[in-house]
Design a protein around this motif. Structure first.
Motif: not given
Lengths: 234, 620
Positions: A121-123, A166-173, A203-208, B4-6
């Motif tokens: 989902g989104g933030f 961003e428009e897709d709901g993500s945050v960019s920096m 940990s609830a986010c995906l950082l790339t 989260d566990i990793l």
């Protein structure tokens, strides 16, 4: 001959730390049969250097390393040979021949861009775009860094070059990286969550990491260039 | 597993799989799913050649998918219990509980509580008798299975001997039984007929009033009375994994391992491996050259190591090393040469492949006096050691490691003093050999390490009493005193092992079925990773023995009668009990035995009709 190799790192590979990635590539270069140059001396090692260490748990589309080879047919074949010996989650994106006088990848790094999104989902933050903008507009962004010597107060603001939703709901920096002062995107996010009074663990986010940049001086001031744009692609 | 566990644990790379050469298959297209486990932390387990062999071999078969499992470290262990996460295999990340087999290799006694951790986290009942149709068949293998009784309760079956030979028939029978609607019990009963397979729940161990074993009862008439070990008869043609899994993180053995031979001709009387893997069998040198090249190309490792119990005894070592030095030199690959005898030849080779300034040389005299070295049949003389050391010092080495055992049968204070004296002579050899102006840093470093002798099954010392903890510590103290009394004591550093864990290992090594209750109780009280000194709780173990009413001394310090029935006597490892008894008597008389190449001692292994035995040496 100096080569710059750009690669992506995804999935479970995000748990492989920087030193282990270096070891992984040393072995991969041997498996691929690349005629890499070795240092002199009793225990020769491969001439290989990495741009900017990536934190454990972070994925990337813009990782870089430089190697020196004694011989090769083409940069394209190096790319193909390396991709033939990769594991799932690591992909060679490009191989570029560097001019002989090019600075090495690590010395070149000035900034890196990142994208942060929720895994699902989104933030859950109302008016995310506005609040991010207000957060970034502050004259200073204090952050307490945990160091070996204890907590240390720093100001993140000078190191953040851009921050937006961003428009897709993500945050960019876009933040400073390399020896000139490295800003961790996790620190920026933590500071924002404190500011916005929300509790969204990384940990609830995906950082790339999207790209790693170098800074080049031009007539109209300095500008950022992707590390892969330094050489001439073959 | 959950990110989260990793993110919350040390070295998450231990648990994600995905390594180079790890094998992924479509689970819908295999008949058998096999979880292969080394019950210790990833870095140790990944360094074990045996698992790489079985993993590679099983995955060559289209109908089998073999995955790996290691002990979750204490941090993940805690989280898995807290969140009820079932133990999973690295490749599929799916629960071990859903597999057909869980194979556990048992390389040392101090991993026994880790076996229970694996079963427990996998949500498999600890006792084989408590298991239903829906959990994997639990197999034990490896050297500790030559006395499986202390852990017999926890296994459905043991595979005794080398894994290359009977897995195909065993898995075929599993598939056949499954297709015919057979039960777990049907499978085990059929498996018990396969050579090398031991199903402990079909046997009962009986005892005399004095606590020793009186005999065994079997549940079904057709069951074998003795289980003979399995072994590879043609090493050159045997399966060898040319694409071993390459870990991302640094592991203990971070290199290509080339097994050049199995077994050992030497017959040191304390050494279990030297008896278990008889007869010595070599792999052809041309095959080894091909393997070395393929392994380096397939892994990208920067180092290759020869593996065997005594590399110097390999008949074409020169040919192999010439090839490796040439081939590896071009590829900038290091060669490591453990278990080499130190002589002019090996020093020459080592100076070509190693950085002399950085590397140290290792001697294993094992005992401080020639008398005691004769007792243990260690054919290494003081003259040979001093000559080797002088050659090494002349060649530029300045560091020497010496390994000894304390508590060997017949040992006296004089033997122990010999440790300090021999170390001193080696230091003196340095000062005599290397002129002052050529000494690097002006000194030599000699590191003496002692371990405590633990009598093991299937060795001539299986009858020998083991020392008490106090006796061990006295001996270590005496060793240290002996060293500090030496002229060159400043050049000698002394390390010794802990005594408590050795005593416990002694119980497990020669224990019987009753010992399993102690292991279970200790696990339930939190014992885990006992081979890691920071997690070893001797007081807990002692209380468990007391609660179970078992006397440690019965298993360790008790002198065994020549005709005592041992818990492991039903296993036939090739070497016969009369031969071992002969050797035990010769040991007590201080008589040495020639090695297999010099003269056959009639140990019994010749009945396998392979290796050095037929025509290689005369029957005594």
């Amino acid at each position: 001959m100096k080569l710059r190799i750009k690669f992506a790192k995804h999935g479970a590979m995000k748990f492989i730390g920087h030193l282990d990635m270096m070891r992984f590539f040393q072995k991969a270069v041997r498996r691929a049969g690349i005629d890499i140059r070795y240092s002199e001396g009793f225990s020769p090692h491969q001439i290989m250097s990495f741009a900017a260490p990536l934190g454990v748990g972070v994925e990337s589309d813009g990782e870089y390393m430089d190697i020196e080879v004694c011989s090769m047919t083409s940069a394209g074949e190096i790319k193909e040979a390396l991709n033939g010996v990769m594991v799932e989650g690591v992909e060679i994106l490009s191989v570029t021949v560097l001019p002989d006088n090019a600075r090495n990848a690590m010395a070149s790094v000035a900034a890196a861009s990142y994208r942060l999104r929720m895994k699902e989902g989104g933030f859950p933050v109302e008016d995310l775009a506005d609040r991010l903008a207000a957060f970034y507009a502050q004259p200073s962004i204090p952050y307490t860094k945990e160091t070996k010597k204890g907590p240390q107060q720093t100001d993140l603001k000078p190191g953040i070059r851009a921050l937006r939703a961003e428009e897709d709901g993500s945050v960019s920096m876009l933040v400073n990286a390399g020896s000139s002062g490295n800003i961790k995107p996790a620190a920026v996010w933590e500071a924002f969550c404190d500011y916005a009074g929300c509790d969204i663990p990384l940990s609830a986010c995906l950082l790339t990491r999207l790209e790693t940049y170098t800074e080049t001086a031009g007539e109209d001031g300095s500008r950022l260039t992707a590390l892969s744009d330094v050489g001439a692609a073959e | 597993m959950d990110d989260d566990i990793l993110m919350r644990i040390e070295k998450p790379a231990r648990y994600i799989g995905n390594e180079v050469n790890s094998v992924m298959k479509d689970k819908e297209h295999v008949a058998v799913r096999f979880a292969m486990c080394f019950p210790d932390v990833y870095e140790i387990g990944m360094s074990h050649l045996g698992i790489q062999i079985l993993y590679g071999m099983l995955n060559e078969w289209n109908d089998v998918w073999c995955e790996r499992v290691y002990s979750p470290w204490v941090d993940l262990d805690r989280l898995m219990r807290e969140k009820h996460i079932p133990l999973f295999a690295l490749e599929s990340q799916e629960p071990v509980r859903d597999m057909d087999f869980l194979g556990i290799t048992i390389q040392y006694e101090m991993c026994y509580t880790n076996i229970l951790q694996i079963l427990d986290l996998a949500q498999i009942p600890l006792s084989a008798k408590e298991r239903g149709e829906d959990v994997p068949i639990v197999i034990g293998g490896g050297p500790c299975c030559y006395n499986p009784e202390p852990i017999a309760e926890f296994f459905d079956l043991f595979y005794i001997g080398e894994g290359e030979t009977q897995y195909r028939p065993l898995l075929d029978w599993y598939v056949e039984n499954h297709a015919a609607g057979g039960t777990r019990h049907d499978f085990l009963r059929g498996a018990a007929k396969i050579p090398g397979i031991y199903v402990p729940q079909f046997y009962e161990e009986c005892y005399r009033e004095d606590g020793t074993v009186s005999g065994r009862k079997k549940r079904y008439e057709e069951l074998p009375d003795r289980i003979r070990k399995e072994l590879v008869t043609d090493m050159t043609e045997a399966y060898y994994p040319l694409k071993p899994v390459v870990p991302f993180i640094k592991v203990t053995q971070d290199r290509v391992v080339l097994e050049i031979q199995r077994g050992c001709i030497r017959g040191c009387r304390f050494c279990q491996a030297g008896q278990l893997y008889r007869p010595v069998r070599e792999r052809g040198v041309e095959k080894l050259k091909q393997y070395a090249a393929a392994l380096l190309a397939n892994t990208g490792h920067e180092e290759i190591s020869l593996s065997s119990l005594s590399s110097s005894d390999y008949s074409d070592l020169n040919g192999l090393l010439d090839f490796l030095i040439d081939d590896c030199g071009r590829r900038k690959i290091n060669i490591s040469l453990p278990s080499l005898r130190i002589d002019a030849f090996s020093l020459d080779v080592m100076s070509k492949v190693q950085d002399v300034k950085k590397s140290s040389l290792t001697f294993a005299p094992e005992a401080g006096s020639q008398r005691l070295r004769d007792v243990i049949n260690k054919g290494l003389t003081e003259e040979v050691i001093l000559k080797g050391a002088s050659l090494a010092f002349a060649g530029g080495w300045t560091r020497v490691k010496l390994y000894f055992m304390l508590g060997l049968p017949t040992e006296t204070e004089e033997d122990i003093r010999g440790i300090g004296e021999l170390s001193n002579k080696i230091a003196a050899a340095f000062f005599e050999t290397v002129p002052k102006e050529k000494r690097v840093n002006g000194r030599v470093q000699i590191v003496v390490s002692t371990s405590f002798f633990i009598p093991k099954p299937f060795t001539p010392f299986q009858w020998a009493p083991m020392c008490t903890r106090e006796a061990f510590l006295d001996k270590a103290y005496l060793t240290r005193q002996g060293i500090t009394a030496q002229l060159n004591q400043k050049s000698i550093k002394y390390n010794w092992h802990e005594a408590d864990v050795s005593v416990l290992e002694g119980v497990f090594a020669r224990g019987d079925r009753r010992v399993s209750q102690v292991i279970r109780r200790a696990y339930e009280k939190g014992c885990l990773f006992d081979s890691w000194s920071e997690y070893f709780h001797n007081d807990v173990w002692l209380s468990c023995f007391a609660e179970c009413g078992l006397d440690i001394g019965f298993y360790t310090t008790r002198e065994r009668a020549e005709d005592e029935i041992f818990p492991w006597d039903f296993i036939d490892c090739g070497v016969t009990k009369p031969f071992l008894l002969r050797e035990w008597k010769k040991a007590q008389a201080g008589e040495v035995s020639p090695n297999c190449r010099e003269q056959c001692q009639g140990c019994g292994a010749s009945r396998f009709g392979t290796g050095i035995c037929p025509g290689g040496a005369q029957e005594a």
